[in-house]
Scaffold this motif. Structure first.
Motif, PDB file in Angstrom:
ATOM      1  N   UNK A  98       0.829  -1.213   0.000  1.00  0.00           N
ATOM      2  CA  UNK A  98       0.000   0.000   0.000  1.00  0.00           C
ATOM      3  C   UNK A  98       0.862   1.261   0.000  1.00  0.00           C
ATOM      4  N   UNK A  99       2.159   1.110   0.211  1.00  0.00           N
ATOM      5  CA  UNK A  99       3.052   2.268   0.340  1.00  0.00           C
ATOM      6  C   UNK A  99       4.137   2.299  -0.727  1.00  0.00           C
ATOM      7  N   UNK A 100       3.869   1.676  -1.857  1.00  0.00           N
ATOM      8  CA  UNK A 100       4.865   1.643  -2.933  1.00  0.00           C
ATOM      9  C   UNK A 100       5.218   3.049  -3.398  1.00  0.00           C
ATOM     10  N   UNK A 101       4.239   3.937  -3.408  1.00  0.00           N
ATOM     11  CA  UNK A 101       4.483   5.314  -3.830  1.00  0.00           C
ATOM     12  C   UNK A 101       5.442   6.042  -2.881  1.00  0.00           C
ATOM     13  N   UNK A 143      -4.524  -9.465   4.414  1.00  0.00           N
ATOM     14  CA  UNK A 143      -5.882  -9.718   3.924  1.00  0.00           C
ATOM     15  C   UNK A 143      -5.866 -10.220   2.482  1.00  0.00           C
ATOM     16  N   UNK A 144      -4.797  -9.904   1.744  1.00  0.00           N
ATOM     17  CA  UNK A 144      -4.684 -10.301   0.342  1.00  0.00           C
ATOM     18  C   UNK A 144      -3.507 -11.250   0.185  1.00  0.00           C
ATOM     19  N   UNK A 145      -3.591 -12.119  -0.824  1.00  0.00           N
ATOM     20  CA  UNK A 145      -2.435 -12.966  -1.099  1.00  0.00           C
ATOM     21  C   UNK A 145      -1.496 -12.242  -2.066  1.00  0.00           C
ATOM     22  N   UNK A 146      -0.327 -12.801  -2.251  1.00  0.00           N
ATOM     23  CA  UNK A 146       0.677 -12.158  -3.085  1.00  0.00           C
ATOM     24  C   UNK A 146       0.247 -11.958  -4.528  1.00  0.00           C
ATOM     25  N   UNK A 147      -0.514 -12.910  -5.070  1.00  0.00           N
ATOM     26  CA  UNK A 147      -0.984 -12.773  -6.449  1.00  0.00           C
ATOM     27  C   UNK A 147      -1.953 -11.600  -6.579  1.00  0.00           C
ATOM     28  N   UNK A 148      -2.810 -11.413  -5.586  1.00  0.00           N
ATOM     29  CA  UNK A 148      -3.737 -10.276  -5.596  1.00  0.00           C
ATOM     30  C   UNK A 148      -2.973  -8.955  -5.478  1.00  0.00           C
ATOM     31  N   UNK A 149      -1.976  -8.931  -4.615  1.00  0.00           N
ATOM     32  CA  UNK A 149      -1.154  -7.728  -4.446  1.00  0.00           C
ATOM     33  C   UNK A 149      -0.419  -7.415  -5.742  1.00  0.00           C
ATOM     34  N   UNK A 150       0.155  -8.449  -6.369  1.00  0.00           N
ATOM     35  CA  UNK A 150       0.865  -8.284  -7.637  1.00  0.00           C
ATOM     36  C   UNK A 150      -0.059  -7.684  -8.697  1.00  0.00           C
ATOM     37  N   UNK A 151      -1.264  -8.237  -8.829  1.00  0.00           N
ATOM     38  CA  UNK A 151      -2.217  -7.742  -9.827  1.00  0.00           C
ATOM     39  C   UNK A 151      -2.568  -6.283  -9.576  1.00  0.00           C
ATOM     40  N   UNK A 152      -2.737  -5.909  -8.310  1.00  0.00           N
ATOM     41  CA  UNK A 152      -3.040  -4.513  -7.977  1.00  0.00           C
ATOM     42  C   UNK A 152      -1.890  -3.588  -8.340  1.00  0.00           C
ATOM     43  N   UNK A 189      -1.760  -3.204 -12.142  1.00  0.00           N
ATOM     44  CA  UNK A 189      -2.841  -2.402 -12.720  1.00  0.00           C
ATOM     45  C   UNK A 189      -2.761  -0.942 -12.267  1.00  0.00           C
ATOM     46  N   UNK A 190      -2.329  -0.714 -11.047  1.00  0.00           N
ATOM     47  CA  UNK A 190      -2.266   0.647 -10.525  1.00  0.00           C
ATOM     48  C   UNK A 190      -1.116   1.453 -11.134  1.00  0.00           C
ATOM     49  N   UNK A 191       0.031   0.817 -11.328  1.00  0.00           N
ATOM     50  CA  UNK A 191       1.215   1.538 -11.797  1.00  0.00           C
ATOM     51  C   UNK A 191       1.500   1.328 -13.281  1.00  0.00           C
ATOM     52  N   UNK A 192       0.777   0.420 -13.904  1.00  0.00           N
ATOM     53  CA  UNK A 192       0.891   0.113 -15.335  1.00  0.00           C
ATOM     54  C   UNK A 192       2.343   0.057 -15.792  1.00  0.00           C
ATOM     55  N   UNK A 193       2.735   0.878 -16.777  1.00  0.00           N
ATOM     56  CA  UNK A 193       4.101   0.794 -17.319  1.00  0.00           C
ATOM     57  C   UNK A 193       5.165   1.285 -16.333  1.00  0.00           C
ATOM     58  N   UNK A 194       4.768   1.963 -15.266  1.00  0.00           N
ATOM     59  CA  UNK A 194       5.736   2.418 -14.261  1.00  0.00           C
ATOM     60  C   UNK A 194       5.889   1.417 -13.122  1.00  0.00           C
ATOM     61  N   UNK A 243       1.532 -15.843 -14.042  1.00  0.00           N
ATOM     62  CA  UNK A 243       1.013 -15.414 -15.338  1.00  0.00           C
ATOM     63  C   UNK A 243      -0.282 -14.613 -15.174  1.00  0.00           C
ATOM     64  N   UNK A 244      -1.179 -15.096 -14.338  1.00  0.00           N
ATOM     65  CA  UNK A 244      -2.480 -14.442 -14.154  1.00  0.00           C
ATOM     66  C   UNK A 244      -2.367 -13.065 -13.507  1.00  0.00           C
ATOM     67  N   UNK A 245      -1.426 -12.885 -12.597  1.00  0.00           N
ATOM     68  CA  UNK A 245      -1.332 -11.595 -11.902  1.00  0.00           C
ATOM     69  C   UNK A 245      -0.409 -10.609 -12.608  1.00  0.00           C
ATOM     70  N   UNK A 246       0.297 -11.071 -13.636  1.00  0.00           N
ATOM     71  CA  UNK A 246       1.180 -10.170 -14.375  1.00  0.00           C
ATOM     72  C   UNK A 246       2.584 -10.064 -13.811  1.00  0.00           C
ATOM     73  N   UNK A 247       2.974 -11.018 -12.947  1.00  0.00           N
ATOM     74  CA  UNK A 247       4.336 -11.005 -12.399  1.00  0.00           C
ATOM     75  C   UNK A 247       5.349 -11.123 -13.537  1.00  0.00           C
TER      76      UNK A 247
END
Length: 120
Positions: free
Chosen positions: A39-42, A59-68, A71-76, A94-98
């Motif tokens: 939640x504090x990547x920024x 509350x979230x697993x690593x795959x869910x965190x990865x997907x967020x 999607x939140x930071x896209x190309x950055x 593959x599914x979460x975009x790792x």
């Protein structure tokens, strides 16, 4: 300036091992035993994230965190490497975009080489 690696894993032993290994390689390491750091990547501004899939205190697993993150930071978005003992790790990654995945138990030399190749 040293590249910064964020390591999220609920196993304190793995956190300590990776902290020592990556500091010896000249990286700055930020450790978290919960998914809250995502939640504090920024604020943390990691150049790479090593992320376990099962994080007990999160509350979230690593795959869910990865997907967020992806999607939140896209190309950055920083490269994300899933590091887990899950049997379906390749599918989860593959599914979460790792960017890649490393099965546990991992080889220290392999994980260092993977990190270096993604931080070029």
């Amino acid at each position: 300036m040293a590249k910064r690696i964020l390591v999220i894993d609920d196993d304190e032993d793995i956190l300590e091992i990776l902290n020592v290994v990556f500091q010896e390689e000249g990286y700055e390491v930020v450790l978290s035993n919960t998914g809250d750091a995502a939640e504090h990547i920024h604020v943390i501004h990691p150049d790479m994230i090593l992320l376990d899939v099962r994080i007990a205190a999160s509350a979230k697993n690593g795959a869910e965190i990865c997907a967020e993150i992806k999607s939140q930071y896209k190309e950055k978005a920083p490269p994300v490497i899933l590091v887990s003992g899950e049997s379906d790790l390749a599918i989860l990654a593959n599914e979460c975009g790792a960017d890649t995945f490393i099965p546990k138990p991992f080889d220290i030399i392999d994980i260092v080489m993977q990190v270096k190749s993604h931080l070029k």
